[in-house]
Write an enzyme that holds these catalytic residues in place. Structure first.
Site, PDB file in Angstrom:
ATOM      1  N   GLU A   1       0.827  -1.220   0.000  1.00 32.46           N
ATOM      2  CA  GLU A   1       0.000   0.000   0.000  1.00 32.46           C
ATOM      3  C   GLU A   1       0.858   1.266   0.000  1.00 32.46           C
ATOM      4  O   GLU A   1       0.470   2.280  -0.582  1.00 32.46           O
ATOM      5  CB  GLU A   1      -0.969  -0.010   1.187  1.00 32.46           C
ATOM      6  CG  GLU A   1      -1.988  -1.140   1.170  1.00 32.46           C
ATOM      7  CD  GLU A   1      -2.817  -1.225  -0.106  1.00 32.46           C
ATOM      8  OE1 GLU A   1      -2.966  -0.208  -0.804  1.00 32.46           O
ATOM      9  OE2 GLU A   1      -3.311  -2.335  -0.407  1.00 32.46           O
TER      10      GLU A   1
ATOM     11  N   HIS B   1       3.440   6.279  -5.233  1.00 34.27           N
ATOM     12  CA  HIS B   1       3.147   6.521  -6.648  1.00 34.27           C
ATOM     13  C   HIS B   1       2.224   7.740  -6.761  1.00 34.27           C
ATOM     14  O   HIS B   1       2.478   8.661  -7.555  1.00 34.27           O
ATOM     15  CB  HIS B   1       2.492   5.279  -7.252  1.00 34.27           C
ATOM     16  CG  HIS B   1       2.441   5.264  -8.747  1.00 34.27           C
ATOM     17  ND1 HIS B   1       1.995   4.193  -9.471  1.00 34.27           N
ATOM     18  CD2 HIS B   1       2.765   6.212  -9.672  1.00 34.27           C
ATOM     19  CE1 HIS B   1       2.061   4.464 -10.772  1.00 34.27           C
ATOM     20  NE2 HIS B   1       2.516   5.688 -10.907  1.00 34.27           N
TER      21      HIS B   1
END
Length: 601
Positions: A394, A400
């Site tokens: 996660e 990202h």
């Protein structure tokens, strides 16, 4: 970090350091309401541009900028309401706030529905002229090209508006499934390893199914699936409604199939999906080999579906606290360089993460990266090795989002789901390599090899099996067949037999498993886990072998959002997903792990 045997903590009992800080989005509900009112007041201004987008470069730019501003704000409103509801899905106040936010999303989609058809009515050369006249419009070049690419599938203005207004109805199957799955379904009590009666929850199920005590595994497996079996008619009707919705939209937009429509949104050729299914089906013999090895190591006369998750190596029940998990992940991700590590530290210490399971909390784990704030991560952490990998996974998503949001304007910040699983599974690949390299004992190495092979089984094989199920169920509806509970269960059973082979007893209880998978409501989502896993396996090998040049390519990829098509972004990072090569290479890694495990046993 723990909970009493009597049950889960209430939300207010969870220590603050284990809760995310949603106040970082809105300090109060009054502030939320203020933004909500502002968006409502801006919608007529956006509507006023209708019919005028082709009149001048200034008008087009103003409309697109206002659309982005409204969408960004709506994204924050929705994120806050959704995550408040997810803290306790039974909380009526936040159910209402979530409904209100969803309603606003539909309103915004309705108002903005004229933009794409109107853009398509502007001649391409005039769009080009506008970009020359107004430098700021250059920002929207890729967006405009992407819109024009889908010209054949965009309808008239009135039809687009009608489809947008159907949005809330279209979300109903997924929403109803969520309420059944998270709020209404009640699991029985089972006996734990000590013979004590304990409440089965979705969070605890994973612990029980990994138990070294076979009775506990079997009881948890049967209790979980028989609970869903009692709802099979409702669940089949709900899933059929969701598939019919996908087929309706695909046909309305003149696609040959729902699968083609779903992949075209990211400009992914159907061959990518077909290559994945072919490569994995060509290598199911490796999974059969893995099942046989598992049966041998567990010393079983016959192996059942509930024997797939327990560690194959005895006396290695590794306990990893949340604090230990954080420290290990930081060390494992050092190959990604100082900048990545600094941002990881920020994420771990600045109210991004909601750690513990509590009463009513949404199950599972996710990362949410709304533009204009930092990312948020929902966990239901138990002190297992698996949950350390969940945290690494996660945080890959979260970083990202963080890099994309920092380096891209709003229009390109949200990366596609096709690349979404790359950053998360790359973190897992680096973590397992770190742990394997430092494993001191033969048993320790075997335990980690088992864990890594489980990643291949559950991500590359299982998600591809899901993708095949999804393709076949959509084809059935497209051929006019009904998705009855019997047909869904028979199809799911047969796929399990094909993937897992003749050495395993495919228990009838598993036939209903389709009824508890939320991703079947996400419209051809799951294949991206398998392609993403393959891309991440390739990229992690490049980073460990090449060092800095590969890291720089990878960080550029993280910063790119959706500023180009996903296939192109991955090519620049070093992986070509239009060829079967990445999936075949990943399966080769699985074979090597299997060889090594067989040598050690």
């Amino acid at each position: 970090m723990g909970e009493s045997d009597q049950g889960l903590l209430e939300r207010h009992e969870v220590p603050e350091e284990y809760r995310w800080r949603l106040e970082d989005i809105y300090a109060s509900e009054a502030a939320w309401q203020q933004d909500y009112d502002e968006v409502k007041s801006q919608l007529p201004d956006l509507e006023a541009f209708q019919g005028k987008l082709g009149s001048s470069a200034e008008t087009l730019l103003a409309a697109l900028k206002l659309r982005d501003e409204i969408s960004q704000k709506t994204g924050l409103l929705y994120a806050y309401a959704k995550m408040r509801k997810d803290e306790n899905t039974a909380n009526a106040k936040y159910q209402a706030l979530d409904d209100k936010a969803r309603g606003l999303l539909i309103d915004v989609r309705g108002v903005t529905s004229y933009i794409v058809p109107e853009l398509l009515a502007i001649p391409g050369e005039r769009v080009e002229q506008f970009i020359k006249e107004k430098e700021e419009l250059g920002l929207y070049r890729h967006y405009l090209e992407d819109v024009l690419r889908q010209k054949d599938h965009v309808l008239s203005l009135e039809e687009e508006r009608l489809l947008a207004r159907l949005g809330e109805v279209a979300q109903a199957p997924s929403y109803i499934f969520g309420m059944i799955n998270d709020a209404d379904i009640q699991f029985p009590k089972i006996r734990d390893e000590q013979g004590r009666e304990v409440q089965l929850t979705k969070g605890r199920y994973r612990q029980f199914i990994e138990s070294p005590d076979r009775r506990v595994r079997r009881e948890a497996f049967e209790a979980m699936h028989q609970t869903y079996k009692r709802q099979e008619n409702t669940l089949a009707a709900t899933l059929q409604a969701s598939v019919k919705k996908d087929v309706f939209y695909a046909r309305a937009r003149k696609y040959e199939s729902a699968r083609q429509a779903a992949l075209d949104a990211d400009n992914i050729p159907l061959s990518v999906y077909d290559n994945l299914l072919k490569s994995v089906n060509d290598h199911v013999h490796l999974l059969h080999r893995y099942v046989a090895l598992r049966q041998k190591l567990l010393g079983l006369d016959e192996i059942h579906m509930y024997d797939l998750y327990t560690p194959m190596v005895p006396d290695m029940n590794v306990k990893v606290t949340y604090e230990e998990a954080k420290e290990t992940i930081k060390k494992a991700l050092q190959p990604l360089g100082e900048d990545y590590l600094a941002n990881l530290e920020k994420g771990l210490t600045s109210g991004w993460i909601d750690v513990m399971e509590n009463k009513g909390k949404r199950s599972g784990a996710y990362s949410f990266g709304p533009y204009g704030t930092h990312p948020f991560v929902l966990l239901n952490h138990h002190d297992t090795l698996d949950h350390m990998f969940t945290l690494a996974h996660e945080m890959g998503h979260a970083l990202h989002s963080y890099y994309s949001n920092q380096h891209q304007p709003y229009i390109y910040a949200d990366y596609t789901i096709f690349v979404a699983e790359v950053a998360s599974t790359l973190n897992e690949a680096l973590l397992i390599r770190y742990l394997l390299d430092r494993s001191k004992t033969k048993e320790g190495k075997k335990y980690l090899l088992n864990h890594y092979m489980e990643q291949f089984r559950t991500t590359l094989y299982r998600q591809t099996m899901f993708a095949e199920f999804e393709m076949l169920t959509h084809q059935m509806v497209e051929d006019g067949e009904a998705l009855t509970p019997e047909r869904l269960s028979a199809l799911y059973h047969d796929l399990n037999v094909k993937y897992y082979g003749d050495d395993i007893v495919v228990d009838r209880d598993v036939d209903i498993e389709w009824g508890r998978i939320p991703h079947f409501y996400y419209n051809f989502y799951v294949y991206k886990y398998a392609t993403g896993f393959s891309a991440a396996t390739a990229l992690s090998q490049q980073i460990l072998q090449e060092g800095k040049p590969a890291v720089e390519r990878y960080l550029d990829f993280l910063k790119s959002g959706s500023s180009d098509y996903s296939i192109n972004l991955l090519k620049r990072a070093g992986v070509d997903m239009t060829s079967p090569e990445p999936v075949n290479k990943a399966l080769k890694v699985f074979e090597e792990l299997l060889d090594e495990m067989e040598r050690l046993t």
